[in-house]
Design a protein around this motif. Structure first.
Motif, PDB file in Angstrom:
ATOM      1  N   ARG A   1       0.833  -1.209   0.000  1.00 37.41           N
ATOM      2  CA  ARG A   1       0.000   0.000   0.000  1.00 37.41           C
ATOM      3  C   ARG A   1       0.868   1.259   0.000  1.00 37.41           C
ATOM      4  NH1 ARG A   1      -5.248  -0.618   2.143  1.00 37.41           N
ATOM      5  NH2 ARG A   1      -5.448   1.630   1.742  1.00 37.41           N
ATOM      6  N   LEU A   2       1.933   1.254   0.810  1.00 36.80           N
ATOM      7  CA  LEU A   2       2.808   2.430   0.880  1.00 36.80           C
ATOM      8  C   LEU A   2       3.565   2.639  -0.424  1.00 36.80           C
ATOM      9  CD1 LEU A   2       4.235   2.057   4.491  1.00 36.80           C
ATOM     10  CD2 LEU A   2       2.923   3.993   3.626  1.00 36.80           C
ATOM     11  N   VAL A   3       4.087   1.557  -0.983  1.00 32.70           N
ATOM     12  CA  VAL A   3       4.830   1.665  -2.248  1.00 32.70           C
ATOM     13  C   VAL A   3       3.938   2.225  -3.340  1.00 32.70           C
ATOM     14  CG1 VAL A   3       5.889   0.284  -4.097  1.00 32.70           C
ATOM     15  CG2 VAL A   3       6.530  -0.120  -1.718  1.00 32.70           C
ATOM     16  N   GLN A   4       2.722   1.719  -3.420  1.00 32.32           N
ATOM     17  CA  GLN A   4       1.796   2.187  -4.465  1.00 32.32           C
ATOM     18  C   GLN A   4       1.387   3.641  -4.239  1.00 32.32           C
ATOM     19  OE1 GLN A   4      -1.667  -0.263  -4.808  1.00 32.32           O
ATOM     20  NE2 GLN A   4      -2.645   1.018  -6.356  1.00 32.32           N
ATOM     21  N   GLU A   5       1.092   4.011  -2.994  1.00 34.74           N
ATOM     22  CA  GLU A   5       0.632   5.361  -2.718  1.00 34.74           C
ATOM     23  C   GLU A   5       1.730   6.389  -2.933  1.00 34.74           C
ATOM     24  OE1 GLU A   5      -1.734   8.542  -1.695  1.00 34.74           O
ATOM     25  OE2 GLU A   5      -2.349   6.466  -2.059  1.00 34.74           O
ATOM     26  N   LEU A   6       2.971   6.041  -2.571  1.00 40.79           N
ATOM     27  CA  LEU A   6       4.074   6.993  -2.672  1.00 40.79           C
ATOM     28  C   LEU A   6       4.776   6.933  -4.017  1.00 40.79           C
ATOM     29  CD1 LEU A   6       5.600   6.483   0.892  1.00 40.79           C
ATOM     30  CD2 LEU A   6       4.264   8.436   0.088  1.00 40.79           C
ATOM     31  N   GLY A   7       4.397   5.972  -4.870  1.00 44.51           N
ATOM     32  CA  GLY A   7       5.004   5.870  -6.186  1.00 44.51           C
ATOM     33  C   GLY A   7       6.447   5.409  -6.138  1.00 44.51           C
ATOM     34  N   LEU A   8       6.762   4.471  -5.217  1.00 41.14           N
ATOM     35  CA  LEU A   8       8.123   3.976  -5.065  1.00 41.14           C
ATOM     36  C   LEU A   8       8.308   2.708  -5.881  1.00 41.14           C
ATOM     37  CD1 LEU A   8       8.501   4.471  -1.198  1.00 41.14           C
ATOM     38  CD2 LEU A   8       9.165   6.037  -3.035  1.00 41.14           C
ATOM     39  N   ALA A   9       9.594   2.369  -6.104  1.00 44.34           N
ATOM     40  CA  ALA A   9       9.904   1.206  -6.937  1.00 44.34           C
ATOM     41  C   ALA A   9      10.251  -0.022  -6.123  1.00 44.34           C
ATOM     42  CB  ALA A   9      11.074   1.533  -7.868  1.00 44.34           C
TER      43      ALA A   9
ATOM     44  N   LEU B   1      12.085  -0.208   0.878  1.00 47.66           N
ATOM     45  CA  LEU B   1      11.103   0.780   1.305  1.00 47.66           C
ATOM     46  C   LEU B   1      11.691   1.716   2.361  1.00 47.66           C
ATOM     47  CD1 LEU B   1       8.252   1.962   1.459  1.00 47.66           C
ATOM     48  CD2 LEU B   1       7.660   0.132   3.057  1.00 47.66           C
ATOM     49  N   LEU B   2      12.392   1.146   3.338  1.00 44.92           N
ATOM     50  CA  LEU B   2      12.996   1.963   4.387  1.00 44.92           C
ATOM     51  C   LEU B   2      14.049   2.907   3.817  1.00 44.92           C
ATOM     52  CD1 LEU B   2      13.384  -0.752   7.176  1.00 44.92           C
ATOM     53  CD2 LEU B   2      11.691   1.078   7.072  1.00 44.92           C
ATOM     54  N   ALA B   3      14.847   2.411   2.863  1.00 44.11           N
ATOM     55  CA  ALA B   3      15.864   3.258   2.248  1.00 44.11           C
ATOM     56  C   ALA B   3      15.215   4.402   1.470  1.00 44.11           C
ATOM     57  CB  ALA B   3      16.749   2.416   1.331  1.00 44.11           C
ATOM     58  N   ALA B   4      14.134   4.082   0.772  1.00 44.82           N
ATOM     59  CA  ALA B   4      13.453   5.132  -0.004  1.00 44.82           C
ATOM     60  C   ALA B   4      12.870   6.199   0.912  1.00 44.82           C
ATOM     61  CB  ALA B   4      12.358   4.504  -0.866  1.00 44.82           C
TER      62      ALA B   4
ATOM     63  N   GLN C   1       9.741   0.492  12.502  1.00 50.58           N
ATOM     64  CA  GLN C   1      10.900   0.771  11.645  1.00 50.58           C
ATOM     65  C   GLN C   1      10.621   1.942  10.713  1.00 50.58           C
ATOM     66  OE1 GLN C   1      11.279  -3.111   9.853  1.00 50.58           O
ATOM     67  NE2 GLN C   1      12.877  -3.757  11.304  1.00 50.58           N
ATOM     68  N   LEU C   2       9.411   1.990  10.187  1.00 47.98           N
ATOM     69  CA  LEU C   2       9.051   3.090   9.286  1.00 47.98           C
ATOM     70  C   LEU C   2       9.131   4.434  10.007  1.00 47.98           C
ATOM     71  CD1 LEU C   2       5.935   1.512   7.508  1.00 47.98           C
ATOM     72  CD2 LEU C   2       8.207   1.845   6.525  1.00 47.98           C
ATOM     73  N   LEU C   3       8.602   4.482  11.230  1.00 45.75           N
ATOM     74  CA  LEU C   3       8.600   5.735  11.973  1.00 45.75           C
ATOM     75  C   LEU C   3      10.009   6.130  12.410  1.00 45.75           C
ATOM     76  CD1 LEU C   3       5.464   5.263  14.265  1.00 45.75           C
ATOM     77  CD2 LEU C   3       5.593   6.262  11.995  1.00 45.75           C
ATOM     78  N   THR C   4      10.875   5.124  12.625  1.00 45.85           N
ATOM     79  CA  THR C   4      12.213   5.402  13.157  1.00 45.85           C
ATOM     80  C   THR C   4      13.165   5.914  12.090  1.00 45.85           C
ATOM     81  OG1 THR C   4      11.917   3.698  14.845  1.00 45.85           O
ATOM     82  CG2 THR C   4      14.185   4.409  14.384  1.00 45.85           C
ATOM     83  N   VAL C   5      13.196   5.250  10.909  1.00 47.25           N
ATOM     84  CA  VAL C   5      14.235   5.555   9.916  1.00 47.25           C
ATOM     85  C   VAL C   5      13.777   6.521   8.836  1.00 47.25           C
ATOM     86  CG1 VAL C   5      15.203   3.272  10.294  1.00 47.25           C
ATOM     87  CG2 VAL C   5      13.637   3.619   8.380  1.00 47.25           C
TER      88      VAL C   5
ATOM     89  N   SER D   1      12.683   9.838   6.720  1.00 44.13           N
ATOM     90  CA  SER D   1      13.302  11.163   6.644  1.00 44.13           C
ATOM     91  C   SER D   1      12.610  12.152   7.569  1.00 44.13           C
ATOM     92  CB  SER D   1      13.223  11.667   5.199  1.00 44.13           C
ATOM     93  OG  SER D   1      13.557  13.030   5.136  1.00 44.13           O
ATOM     94  N   PRO D   2      13.359  13.128   8.097  1.00 48.30           N
ATOM     95  CA  PRO D   2      12.735  14.152   8.952  1.00 48.30           C
ATOM     96  C   PRO D   2      11.670  14.979   8.238  1.00 48.30           C
ATOM     97  CG  PRO D   2      15.130  14.165   9.198  1.00 48.30           C
ATOM     98  CD  PRO D   2      14.830  13.265   8.044  1.00 48.30           C
ATOM     99  N   VAL D   3      11.668  14.967   6.911  1.00 48.42           N
ATOM    100  CA  VAL D   3      10.667  15.760   6.184  1.00 48.42           C
ATOM    101  C   VAL D   3       9.337  15.018   6.082  1.00 48.42           C
ATOM    102  CG1 VAL D   3      12.446  16.973   4.862  1.00 48.42           C
ATOM    103  CG2 VAL D   3      11.380  14.912   3.905  1.00 48.42           C
ATOM    104  N   ILE D   4       9.323  13.742   6.508  1.00 50.71           N
ATOM    105  CA  ILE D   4       8.082  12.965   6.458  1.00 50.71           C
ATOM    106  C   ILE D   4       7.351  13.090   7.802  1.00 50.71           C
ATOM    107  CG2 ILE D   4       7.051  10.677   6.229  1.00 50.71           C
ATOM    108  CD1 ILE D   4       9.305   9.882   4.401  1.00 50.71           C
TER     109      ILE D   4
END
Length: 848
Positions: free
Chosen positions: A84-92, A99-102, A131-135, A137-140
């Motif tokens: 769901r996150l990959v699709q919503e954010l348009g990630l590869a 996902l965490l790196a992106a 993990q998502l909340l921890t790593v 980016s600060p802009v998210i």
């Protein structure tokens, strides 16, 4: 409360707000201003979480990417959330590491909304979220709503100042916000409707919305019929999602006044009980702290009322088990209540041996005792003297004098006692209770004899009975106008209560003291006294019935000083408490609200309230000697203001016979000036009808008595009445002199209601006599705020926080909050800024 639409410029589904949405800046502004990366909304169903997220989403700053993921509380796997996150954010990326790196590499602002996160416990999913909340980016910025609090390292986020945790209680609508939803009504009706909705729903968003959809007349006290929409909502949102054993446990707990883990172990099993409670809490099943305590829990009150309306045949066994546990904990009141619910009446009677007189002033104790008397009345009469004394006190409190007299008569069955000492003590108990029955029936002389004889027989161990007698003697001295005697008797009683450390008795006696101060023309002092007692009782969470009586007396004092808004709040609060506890003093809540309605010339509403009061008294089988005289006096008061003296004369003539002659009764203890008011109102009515022989002479006799007894409040009323009558009979010089004397007393004692009533009867009297009333609408002269409250308000106006005020004044933070709450109440405001603005307008503090 939201709907989904597809956004053309951003991928995914975007929500919209309901057409009935009302923005709440007190919630939105702090959220948008917070720099925290994670904003958590954890609350039960229908708390308005989604609506709040949607409004924040629509206020996202320009250039900020917004992603909305409606998860609908469904169970999902780690792969589902990742996809769901990959699709919503348009990630590869297709795995967790990618996902965490992106997310860690984002450079532009992104708001990610996860609405209604998975409701079922899922450690793997929670680990991914952590993990998502921890790593990331600060802009998210993560916006997360859930009924279940995910198992995440929240303390780390909190310590790093990265978490905004919205408390569930803040999501509830307050009175002002509900009133705005009713703005299509007249302001007064909107306020009453908002109060009723808030009382029944607790401000719960779904409950408020359902109430508005059903268009119930929430301003009335009798809402008929079960709210089916609410029940259907709970069936879908709560009941259907619970396993059968959890649903049964939830229903059991909803029938408990309060519960904790140890009670759950007793009810559901040593290990299973704790597991069931934890599961219900985790699933967001409307479990909250009981009265703000850390050890006890309760089901959200509006839902318990709904559940208890349904038949529950298997409930007796559960209540029996709860009774056993509470008895083992020596929580006698809770055990007694559970015994009654289990219909174990013999057990209930046996538990009463642990009750004292002070237990009567715990919430619902009188109601429970009345219920027991209705079920086992005759059986109770063969119990112990202590049991009969408790039942008698409850009956007297509720105004049921006939069955109280029957109970008192049964004390003779315990004579003779084994020793002379016990014989004298039993006689003293009988004399005191019989004295109070006679006192409440209006038979002053016989009652006084009983009180004095009882006190001569009492030993030191029966100090509670002595205090009861002293309180009765104080009230009788007040009714006779012997204020010095009343003051001395009251002081003696207060010293004894304080020496014994009884806050309940001290509060009862301070109510008598407040009546004395009101008679002396010192309503502000009486208000400060009762405010202090209220804070003490409320702080210790005891004696709710006394809080009701204190609120009603404070309403009377506020009305006396012209503080109508403040008076309305006190009358409403006191009335509701008295109704819940079957206190006969509920009558004075109706009377106070009726007088406030008459102040606005809304006589239709005033008489509706008087009829409601009479109906309640009749329904609860309260003798008409308690209420008939005062209802007729207040009705006549309104008729005189309406220009209907013939009705007033007929009623007042009839009721005065009750208080004059060889079989005369005393006025009820709560209406000290009743007879004097009946007499001067009768003179007013007869003067209007030109049937008043010796009108001024009769009034001067009343005035001389009031002045000789230093009853300054009554003197102010009488001076204004003499001015009216003198003007009507052509004694202009006397009218002016009496008016000046009355205005002087009004201004010195801040007795604004007396002046207002005079104006309602004779609107142009002051103009005709060339006088100007110096009204003090809670402002100058007699300030409604104490010196310390003014000091606190001044520091608030300077922008100081509560902690800063506490440090500057060398007082505790709790004391500062108490002062602030009282300031808000007295000024009729809700926020600090409103308090400062109102105080400047009233001249309480200098404008900046």
């Amino acid at each position: 409360m939201t709907a989904m639409t597809r956004c053309l410029d951003l991928p995914g589904i975007r929500p919209r707000l309901s057409a009935h949405h009302q923005s709440r800046p007190r919630l939105i502004e702090p959220l948008l201003a917070s720099t925290a990366r994670v904003k958590l909304f954890c609350a039960p169903a229908g708390s308005g979480k989604t609506t709040l997220l949607v409004e924040c989403l629509m206020l996202a700053p320009e250039g900020c990417q917004v992603s909305w993921l409606p998860l609908a509380g469904e169970s999902m796997t780690v792969a589902d959330l990742r996809q769901r996150l990959v699709q919503e954010l348009g990630l590869a990326g297709t795995d967790d590491s990618a996902l965490l790196a992106a997310l860690a590499s984002f450079q532009t602002p992104v708001w990610i909304f996860l609405d209604d996160y998975c409701r079922a416990r899922n450690p793997e999913l929670d680990l991914l979220l952590d993990q998502l909340l921890t790593v990331s980016s600060p802009v998210i910025t993560w916006w997360l709503s859930s009924r279940r609090r995910p198992q995440i390292n929240w303390p780390r986020l909190l310590l790093n100042d990265e978490l905004y945790d919205c408390a569930p209680g803040t999501l509830a609508f307050n009175h002002v916000e509900i009133a705005k939803l009713l703005q299509h009504r007249e302001p007064e009706n909107a306020s009453k409707g908002a109060s009723r909705i808030h009382q029944l729903s607790g401000g719960w968003c779904a409950g408020v919305r359902i109430a508005l959809l059903q268009k119930c007349d929430w301003s009335r006290n009798d809402v008929h019929g079960r709210p089916d929409t609410l029940y259907d909502y709970l069936e879908h949102e709560l009941f259907a999602s619970l396993a059968p054993e959890l649903l049964e446990a939830w229903r059991v707990l909803a029938h408990m006044p309060r519960f904790n883990a140890r009670l759950c172990e007793h009810l559901f099993g040593a290990v299973a009980g704790v597991q069931i409670l934890e599961a219900l809490q985790e699933l967001g099943c409307f479990i909250e702290p009981w009265e703000g305590t850390a050890d006890w829990l309760q089901i959200f009150d509006p839902l318990t009322r709904l559940v208890r309306e349904n038949p529950w045949p298997e409930g007796r066994s559960w209540h029996r088990r709860a009774c056993q546990w509470f008895a083992g904990e020596q929580d006698w009141k809770a055990a007694f209540e559970q015994a009654l619910l289990a219909q174990e009446f013999e057990v209930a009677v046996s538990l009463l041996q642990h009750f004292s007189f002070e237990h009567l002033f715990e919430e619902q104790t009188v109601v429970l005792l009345l219920r027991l008397h209705e079920q086992k009345g005759e059986a109770l009469l063969s119990g112990s003297p202590q049991l009969i004394g408790l039942i008698t006190a409850a009956l007297l409190f509720a105004g049921r004098f006939d069955p109280a007299g029957e109970c008192i008569a049964q004390l003779s069955r315990f004579l003779p006692q084994p020793t002379e000492f016990l014989q004298r003590q039993l006689l003293a108990r009988w004399l005191a209770q019989q004295g109070w029955l006679l006192h409440l029936q209006g038979r002053m002389e016989a009652s006084r004899v009983h009180f004095l004889e009882a006190m001569s027989e009492l030993g030191p161990e029966l100090w509670t009975v002595r205090l009861i007698c002293l309180s009765g003697l104080t009230q009788q001295a007040l009714l006779r106008g012997e204020l010095d005697v009343a003051q001395a008797t009251n002081r003696e009683a207060l010293c004894l209560a304080r020496a014994r450390g009884s806050l309940v008795f001290e509060s009862l006696l301070e109510l008598d003291h407040a009546q004395l101060l009101e008679q002396r023309g010192a309503p502000a002092r009486a208000e400060h006294l009762l405010a202090a007692m209220h804070d003490l009782l409320a702080g210790q969470k005891i004696a709710e019935p006394l809080l009701g009586r204190i609120a009603l007396r404070r309403g009377r004092l506020s009305l006396c000083q012209g503080l109508d808004v403040q008076a309305a709040g006190f009358f409403e609060q006191g009335l509701q408490i008295c109704l819940r506890n079957h206190d006969k003093r509920a009558l004075y809540g109706f009377l106070g609200l009726a007088q406030l309605a008459a102040n606005q010339a809304d006589y239709a509403q005033a008489f509706v309230l008087l009829r409601d009061a009479e109906r309640l008294m009749q329904q609860r089988q309260i003798p008409d000697t308690v209420y008939r005289g005062v209802l007729l006096q207040v009705s006549s008061h309104f008729w005189l203001q309406q220009g209907r003296p013939e009705l007033a004369q007929e009623a007042l003539t009839r009721v005065l016979r009750h208080y004059r002659g060889p079989d005369a009764r005393q006025a009820p203890p709560a209406t000290l000036e009743l007879i004097a008011r009946i007499e001067y109102q009768l003179v007013l009515a007869e003067t209007d009808l030109h049937r008043a022989p010796n009108a001024l002479e009769r009034l001067n006799v009343l005035l001389a008595k009031a002045q000789g007894r230093a009853m300054w409040a009554l003197e102010a009323e009488l001076q204004l009445v003499i001015s009216e009558v003198a003007h009507l009979v052509g004694e202009t010089a006397l009218a002016r002199a009496a008016l000046r004397a009355g205005l002087d007393r009004v201004n010195r004692c801040n007795l604004q209601q007396a002046l207002r009533e005079s104006k309602l009867r004779q609107p142009d009297l002051l103009d005709r006599l060339g006088e100007v009333a110096q009204e003090i609408p809670a402002t100058l002269g007699a300030s409604p705020l104490s010196c310390r409250e003014l000091e606190v308000l001044g520091l608030i106006a300077q922008g100081n926080s509560n902690q800063q005020i506490a440090e500057q004044l060398f007082i505790s933070l709790h004391t500062v909050k108490t002062h602030a709450r009282r300031i808000h109440s007295k000024l009729g405001v809700e926020r600090r800024t409103q308090a400062v603005a109102t105080a400047k307008k009233l001249g309480l503090i200098a404008p900046s």
